[in-house]
Design a protein around this motif. Structure first.
Motif, short mmCIF file in Angstrom:
data_model
loop_
_atom_site.label_atom_id
_atom_site.label_comp_id
_atom_site.label_asym_id
_atom_site.label_seq_id
_atom_site.Cartn_x
_atom_site.Cartn_y
_atom_site.Cartn_z
N LEU A 266 0.84 -1.20 0.00
CA LEU A 266 0.00 0.00 0.00
C LEU A 266 0.88 1.25 0.00
O LEU A 266 1.96 1.26 0.60
CB LEU A 266 -0.88 0.05 1.24
CG LEU A 266 -1.75 -1.16 1.55
CD1 LEU A 266 -2.54 -0.90 2.85
CD2 LEU A 266 -2.71 -1.44 0.41
N GLU A 267 0.38 2.29 -0.64
CA GLU A 267 1.07 3.58 -0.61
C GLU A 267 0.04 4.65 -0.92
O GLU A 267 -0.78 4.49 -1.82
CB GLU A 267 2.22 3.59 -1.65
CG GLU A 267 2.84 4.95 -1.93
CD GLU A 267 3.45 5.65 -0.70
OE1 GLU A 267 4.22 5.03 0.04
OE2 GLU A 267 3.13 6.84 -0.51
N VAL A 268 0.10 5.74 -0.18
CA VAL A 268 -0.96 6.74 -0.30
C VAL A 268 -0.69 7.76 -1.40
O VAL A 268 -1.63 8.22 -2.05
CB VAL A 268 -1.24 7.42 1.06
CG1 VAL A 268 -0.14 8.38 1.47
CG2 VAL A 268 -2.58 8.13 1.06
N ARG A 271 2.33 9.75 -6.78
CA ARG A 271 3.64 9.73 -7.45
C ARG A 271 4.53 8.64 -6.90
O ARG A 271 5.30 8.01 -7.60
CB ARG A 271 4.34 11.08 -7.27
CG ARG A 271 4.02 11.99 -8.43
CD ARG A 271 5.20 12.88 -8.75
NE ARG A 271 4.75 14.25 -8.68
CZ ARG A 271 5.38 15.25 -8.14
NH1 ARG A 271 6.55 15.08 -7.60
NH2 ARG A 271 4.88 16.45 -8.12
N ARG A 272 4.40 8.44 -5.59
CA ARG A 272 5.22 7.40 -4.97
C ARG A 272 4.70 6.01 -5.34
O ARG A 272 5.47 5.06 -5.42
CB ARG A 272 5.28 7.62 -3.45
CG ARG A 272 6.10 8.88 -3.11
CD ARG A 272 6.13 9.19 -1.65
NE ARG A 272 6.89 8.25 -0.84
CZ ARG A 272 8.21 8.24 -0.71
NH1 ARG A 272 8.93 9.12 -1.35
NH2 ARG A 272 8.80 7.34 0.06
N VAL A 273 3.39 5.91 -5.60
CA VAL A 273 2.84 4.63 -6.06
C VAL A 273 3.46 4.29 -7.41
O VAL A 273 3.88 3.14 -7.66
CB VAL A 273 1.29 4.70 -6.21
CG1 VAL A 273 0.75 3.46 -6.89
CG2 VAL A 273 0.64 4.87 -4.85
N LEU A 310 4.87 -2.31 9.00
CA LEU A 310 4.38 -0.93 9.02
C LEU A 310 5.59 -0.01 9.19
O LEU A 310 6.04 0.24 10.31
CB LEU A 310 3.36 -0.76 10.16
CG LEU A 310 2.80 0.64 10.39
CD1 LEU A 310 2.25 1.24 9.11
CD2 LEU A 310 1.69 0.58 11.44
N ASP A 311 6.15 0.39 8.07
CA ASP A 311 7.33 1.28 8.06
C ASP A 311 6.74 2.69 7.92
O ASP A 311 6.63 3.23 6.84
CB ASP A 311 8.20 0.90 6.85
CG ASP A 311 9.53 1.61 6.84
OD1 ASP A 311 9.95 2.11 7.89
OD2 ASP A 311 10.15 1.68 5.75
N ALA A 312 6.36 3.24 9.06
CA ALA A 312 5.43 4.37 9.07
C ALA A 312 6.08 5.70 8.68
O ALA A 312 7.28 5.89 8.88
CB ALA A 312 4.83 4.50 10.47
C1 LIG Z 1 9.19 5.43 5.63
S1 LIG Z 1 8.48 5.51 4.07
C2 LIG Z 1 8.47 3.82 3.58
C3 LIG Z 1 9.77 3.33 3.00
C4 LIG Z 1 9.64 1.96 2.40
N1 LIG Z 1 9.08 1.00 3.35
C5 LIG Z 1 10.96 1.42 1.89
O1 LIG Z 1 11.67 0.76 2.65
O2 LIG Z 1 11.28 1.66 0.73
C6 LIG Z 1 6.80 5.76 4.44
C7 LIG Z 1 5.90 5.75 3.23
O3 LIG Z 1 4.55 5.75 3.69
C8 LIG Z 1 3.78 6.54 2.83
N2 LIG Z 1 2.57 6.92 3.60
C9 LIG Z 1 2.39 7.97 4.41
N3 LIG Z 1 1.17 7.94 4.96
C10 LIG Z 1 0.56 6.82 4.49
C11 LIG Z 1 -0.72 6.24 4.68
N4 LIG Z 1 -1.62 6.81 5.48
N5 LIG Z 1 -1.00 5.10 4.01
C12 LIG Z 1 -0.09 4.53 3.20
N6 LIG Z 1 1.13 5.05 2.97
C13 LIG Z 1 1.46 6.17 3.62
C14 LIG Z 1 4.70 7.68 2.47
O4 LIG Z 1 4.29 8.31 1.29
C15 LIG Z 1 6.03 6.95 2.33
O5 LIG Z 1 6.20 6.54 1.00
#
Ligand SMILES: C[S@@+](CC[C@H](N)C(=O)[O-])C[C@H]1O[C@@H](n2cnc3c(N)ncnc32)[C@H](O)[C@@H]1O
Length: 428
Positions: A266-268, A271-273, A310-312
């Motif tokens: 999942l990704e919100v 552009r990052r998706v 959950l890498d928040a």
């Molecule tokens: C710390 S980064 C993740 C890095 C990734 N796990 C990696 O190792 O490549 C956190 C990601 O969560 C996304 N994000 C932020 N809020 C979110 C939400 N409510 N739901 C899903 N993704 C979210 C951000 O856009 C960002 O891309």
């Protein structure tokens, strides 16, 4: 016109100090060979911003009057080259900074003469300038936010006096990259990390393995992320969720660790998706990529997962070494971030299958983004219990039992890697 390298540096400094924004990851993309100079110069300006400003102040006619950002940027760019980049000629360092000052967008035209005079004087004895700047206290370069993050980093560990200074000095060095092999041969110049299985380091003087990375033979992945994902877990894993997945580094590792499992990412941010999809496709990783707010998505009825990562989103306080602008950012969104983290965590906990593993992580040292959530989750969810999936050495004093820990917070002075905090729980 100043060269593109200096213009890029000036733009980046305006972004940080004028807009409160981060330096974009690809800020130096078009610079070609000049990228080295630009990276070094921007790093110096950001890491030594406080002392550069303190050096200038007493030399002004009216030191208490605010100095326009355009003047401060031009002076910092000029002084940093004169003091710490001996390969740059006096002429280039001074003239280009004066041109920056004269630039209507990036400088402050009325101060062109002032910038010229100060830099010409400084250029007469570059060694004395460097000595004077180096002698200024390091505390000038640490914002209150940086001070707080360093204190938080050291608090859970047994650290001798002077630990904060040592950590700050460490963080001023540009980070050494770590890599992970994805497929095929490892190119020459990459050698195994002494302490971390699967991690590769670049030998001193070896060329950057760009072709290997572009061919998806490997990826750059910080040591802390690699250690976090080296969790020991023997139970079967058939359904995995990576709840905050872009740019996809950890999704890739999850896929490698659990071949055959179904993987949802999942990704919100749209552009990052797109970037996540492209990365996974290049690497041949199969995953169902969904653009969604993970909390909303998880709160809908749906199947449970055996493994949730959950890498928040977080303050990023542990990334100061890679992002030297971090100390200077506003950091006024911490309450919003901790609220999001808690909502994500609660939603993830509710979709964990019996016997499943939930790993929460942030690249931050601040306790309110990490261990505070661990303690809150333990109270709110008696159906979960700590899962000791990392070697005790990856935790702080008192975290480990029987040689393993459920809390991941590597010692910032003994562990080379980003500042990370995480914890693991399993459903009873
Ligand atoms: C710390 S980064 C993740 C890095 C990734 N796990 C990696 O190792 O490549 C956190 C990601 O969560 C996304 N994000 C932020 N809020 C979110 C939400 N409510 N739901 C899903 N993704 C979210 C951000 O856009 C960002 O891309």
């Amino acid at each position: 016109m100043p060269t593109p390298a200096r213009l890029h540096v000036a733009h980046a400094l305006h972004e940080v100090f004028g807009e409160g924004g981060r330096v974009p990851d690809i800020w130096d993309r078009d610079l070609g060979e000049d990228a080295h100079l630009a990276q070094a110069l921007l790093g110096l300006c950001l890491r030594r911003w406080g002392r550069l400003q303190a050096w200038v102040k007493p030399k002004l006619k009216d030191p208490d009057r605010g100095v326009p950002l355009g003047t401060r940027v031009a002076l910092a760019v000029g002084l940093a080259q004169l003091a710490w980049l001996p390969g740059v000629s006096d002429h280039a360092a001074v003239n280009e900074a004066v041109e920056l000052a004269a630039n209507r967008e990036l400088g402050f035209v009325p101060h062109k003469g002032l910038v010229n005079a100060l830099l010409r004087r400084a250029a007469k004895d570059r060694a004395a300038l460097a000595a004077e700047l180096d002698a200024l206290p390091a505390t000038l370069d640490r914002s209150p936010a940086a001070e707080r993050a360093l204190t938080a980093a050291l608090a859970p560990h047994a650290v001798e006096a002077g630990g904060l200074e040592t950590l700050w000095t460490q963080l001023q060095q540009p980070p050494r990259l770590a890599f992970r092999r994805l497929k095929g041969e490892v190119p020459e110049g990459l050698i195994p990390d002494a302490d971390l299985a699967d991690c590769l380091r670049l030998e001193e003087g070896a060329p950057f393995p760009r072709p290997w990375l572009e061919a998806a033979g490997g990826m750059v992945q910080d040591r802390s992320s690699q250690a976090l994902l080296a969790y020991a877990w023997g139970r079967p894993v058939t359904r995995i969720l990576d709840a905050c997945a872009a740019p996809g580094g950890k999704t890739t590792t999850l896929a490698l660790r659990h071949p055959g499992a179904s993987l949802t990412a999942l990704e919100v941010h749209p552009r990052r998706v797109a970037r996540l999809r492209q990365t996974l496709q290049q690497r041949g990783i199969e995953a169902q990529v969904i653009q969604a707010d993970a909390a909303e998505w998880l709160e809908q009825p749906g199947d449970a997962f055996d493994l949730i990562l959950l890498d928040a989103p977080c303050s990023g306080s542990g990334t100061m070494q890679k992002h030297p602008e971090w100390p200077w950012l506003a950091h006024d969104d911490l309450p919003r971030l901790t609220g999001i983290q808690r909502r994500l965590l609660s939603a993830a906990a509710n979709r964990l299958a019996p016997g499943g593993l939930l790993i929460y992580a942030v690249c931050s040292w601040l306790p309110e983004e990490g261990v505070a959530h661990r303690d809150w989750l333990a109270e709110a969810h008696p159906d979960l219990r700590p899962a000791r999936v990392w070697p005790a050495a990856m935790g702080a004093v008192g975290d480990g039992q029987e040689g393993a820990t459920a809390t991941f917070r590597p010692h910032p002075l003994r562990w080379e890697g980003e500042g990370f905090q995480g914890f693991a729980v399993e459903r009873r």
